[in-house]
Scaffold this motif. Structure first.
Motif, PDB file in Angstrom:
ATOM      1  N   ALA A 196       0.906  -1.004  -0.053  1.00  0.00           N
ATOM      2  CA  ALA A 196      -0.022  -0.099   0.112  1.00  0.00           C
ATOM      3  C   ALA A 196       0.757   1.425  -0.030  1.00  0.00           C
ATOM      4  N   TRP A 197       1.907   1.352   0.740  1.00  0.00           N
ATOM      5  CA  TRP A 197       2.953   2.548   0.872  1.00  0.00           C
ATOM      6  C   TRP A 197       3.369   2.472  -0.446  1.00  0.00           C
ATOM      7  N   LEU A 198       3.856   1.579  -1.347  1.00  0.00           N
ATOM      8  CA  LEU A 198       4.566   1.836  -2.422  1.00  0.00           C
ATOM      9  C   LEU A 198       3.341   2.364  -3.491  1.00  0.00           C
ATOM     10  N   VAL A 199       2.474   1.684  -3.560  1.00  0.00           N
ATOM     11  CA  VAL A 199       1.547   2.106  -4.560  1.00  0.00           C
ATOM     12  C   VAL A 199       0.736   3.528  -4.442  1.00  0.00           C
TER      13      VAL A 199
ATOM     14  N   SER B 237       3.897   9.091  -8.770  1.00  0.00           N
ATOM     15  CA  SER B 237       4.604   9.321 -10.090  1.00  0.00           C
ATOM     16  C   SER B 237       4.160   9.168 -11.237  1.00  0.00           C
ATOM     17  N   ARG B 238       2.977   8.590 -11.531  1.00  0.00           N
ATOM     18  CA  ARG B 238       2.323   8.570 -12.652  1.00  0.00           C
ATOM     19  C   ARG B 238       2.002   9.943 -13.320  1.00  0.00           C
TER      20      ARG B 238
ATOM     21  N   LEU C 119      -4.086   4.027 -16.092  1.00  0.00           N
ATOM     22  CA  LEU C 119      -3.374   2.944 -15.576  1.00  0.00           C
ATOM     23  C   LEU C 119      -3.485   2.130 -16.744  1.00  0.00           C
ATOM     24  N   PRO C 120      -2.366   0.957 -16.628  1.00  0.00           N
ATOM     25  CA  PRO C 120      -2.508  -0.025 -17.322  1.00  0.00           C
ATOM     26  C   PRO C 120      -3.615  -1.012 -17.363  1.00  0.00           C
ATOM     27  N   ALA C 121      -4.324  -1.545 -18.460  1.00  0.00           N
ATOM     28  CA  ALA C 121      -5.634  -1.979 -18.491  1.00  0.00           C
ATOM     29  C   ALA C 121      -5.809  -3.082 -17.276  1.00  0.00           C
TER      30      ALA C 121
END
Length: 305
Positions: free
Chosen positions: A193-196, A203-204, A209-211
């Motif tokens: 969760a922290w990384l996401v 960063s995006r 988002l990818p499909a």
């Protein structure tokens, strides 16, 4: 909520760590505790339940305890993920541009004291679950909570042993393997969760988002369509059944046949009987004469036969 103009949408908060330090610190402790991070209270209380399910078999259905254990472990993973997500969205990053108020304020002493007290219990409450730390009722080493509840559980254990329905597996010693696995699950869920939410999504910069992830995201935002499935499988059939029972049983049988039918029969019977009560003496004399003739005919028939 109180410090942000009664805001309830976490996406319209963010960056509260600097403006609500007491709330941030106590919420952080609570997050670590509920996700099961050592050595806070939530670790041993949660893992004790999972370990109890994993090491218990019920005769005839031995798979139930193990299934509950793996479901509970997956639930612990989800808990670590969504609680860390909640913490990151609320306290980390920048303040949301569409926040209800430009700056948050820390709550007063009455509210902060409660937060601090609960966080304190989350830390020191670990003593209740430390394994093999206190003497039990039979002299063995048990957790403080287990020893505290032992007098109340003796009768239940005795009844279970009489019917031999429950079998406990490898209870001896501290289950270090189970503890390590539970701790690893909490760390993995929280780290993901922290990384996401703290790194990957920011960063995006608004890119789509990818499909596959977008599909999962859409399902998650719709709560995996649990409400829709529940409505389709439970609410609608029971509503249809209830309407049918209301119209057929209640309206047709009870009201129509039972209540209305009884009233209709009595109404018709009363309408027929009212012709015998006309108040005309000639009608009464005629009825009496006819009745007398019928009676004589019956008596003669009985005598002749």
């Amino acid at each position: 909520m109180h410090g942000n103009g009664d805001e309830t949408d976490v996406y319209r908060l963010g960056g509260l760590r600097k403006e609500m330090r007491w709330t941030w610190a106590t919420f952080g402790i609570a997050t670590l505790a509920i996700t099961g991070i050592v050595p806070l209270s939530g670790f041993f209380s949660k893992d004790a339940i999972l370990h109890g399910a994993h090491t218990t078999e019920v005769n005839g259905i031995p798979w139930v305890g193990h299934t509950v254990y793996w479901i509970g472990l997956f639930g612990a993973l989800c808990t670590a993920f969504y609680m860390t997500r909640l913490y990151v969205l609320t306290f980390e990053g920048k303040r949301a541009a569409d926040a209800r108020v430009p700056h948050a304020h820390e709550s007063g002493f009455r509210m902060v004291f409660v937060l601090v007290f609960l966080a304190f219990l989350s830390v020191v409450g670990v003593i209740w679950g430390l394994p093999d730390a206190f003497p039990g009722p039979a002299g063995e080493k048990v957790a403080l909570m287990e020893g505290y509840l032992a007098p109340a559980m003796i009768l239940a254990d005795r009844e279970a042993s009489l019917y031999e329905t429950v079998k406990h597996l490898h209870d001896a010693g501290i289950p270090w393997g189970a503890y390590i696995l539970a701790w690893a699950v909490a760390v993995v869920g929280g780290a993901a969760a922290w990384l996401v939410y703290r790194s990957w999504l920011p960063s995006r910069g608004g890119k789509p988002l990818p499909a596959p992830i977008a599909l999962f995201w859409r399902w998650a935002r719709h709560k995996f369509y649990v409400d829709e499935v529940y409505d389709f499988l439970i609410i609608r059939p029971f509503t249809l059944l209830s309407k049918g029972l209301y119209k057929v049983v209640d309206g047709g049988i009870i009201d129509g046949v039972g209540v209305g039918g009884t009233a209709l029969v009595l109404k018709r019977a009363g309408a027929w009987l009212r012709y015998t009560q006309t108040g005309n003496a000639q009608n009464y004399a005629t009825v009496m004469a006819v009745a007398l003739l019928v009676s004589i005919g019956v008596v003669l028939t009985w005598v002749l036969l």
